[in-house]
Write a protein that holds these residues in place. Sequence first.
Motif, PDB file in Angstrom:
ATOM      1  N   LEU A 143       2.871  80.879   5.164  1.00 30.34           N
ATOM      2  CA  LEU A 143       2.974  79.780   4.212  1.00 30.34           C
ATOM      3  C   LEU A 143       2.273  78.548   4.764  1.00 30.34           C
ATOM      4  N   LYS A 144       1.530  77.864   3.910  1.00 31.56           N
ATOM      5  CA  LYS A 144       0.904  76.610   4.312  1.00 31.56           C
ATOM      6  C   LYS A 144       1.962  75.518   4.336  1.00 31.56           C
ATOM      7  N   GLU A 174       1.979  72.581   2.995  1.00 29.37           N
ATOM      8  CA  GLU A 174       2.218  71.994   1.680  1.00 29.37           C
ATOM      9  C   GLU A 174       3.175  72.863   0.850  1.00 29.37           C
ATOM     10  N   LYS A 175       2.965  74.166   0.889  1.00 28.10           N
ATOM     11  CA  LYS A 175       3.819  75.092   0.142  1.00 28.10           C
ATOM     12  C   LYS A 175       5.241  75.073   0.704  1.00 28.10           C
ATOM     13  N   ALA A 183       6.969  71.915  -0.387  1.00 26.74           N
ATOM     14  CA  ALA A 183       7.362  71.987  -1.801  1.00 26.74           C
ATOM     15  C   ALA A 183       8.599  72.863  -1.985  1.00 26.74           C
ATOM     16  N   ILE A 184       8.669  73.971  -1.299  1.00 28.79           N
ATOM     17  CA  ILE A 184       9.830  74.860  -1.393  1.00 28.79           C
ATOM     18  C   ILE A 184      11.074  74.153  -0.871  1.00 28.79           C
TER      19      ILE A 184
END
Length: 60
Positions: free
Chosen positions: A47-48, A50-51, A54-55
Amino acid sequence: MCNPVPEEENHIQKLALKILSITPHNAGCERVFSILEWFTNKRRTKLKVEKLEAIAKLYT
């Protein structure tokens, strides 16, 4: 006996009372790191940032 400082001139006292009334704790940070650790387990290591951020925001 000395006269007390007038109400409008005791800015330092007001600031000190506000600062000392803050309760330091890191429960929120610990909770977020615990959630992030769960999200970044062996299956989700790609996972990046940013992702992941967001999660975590959606989760909290």
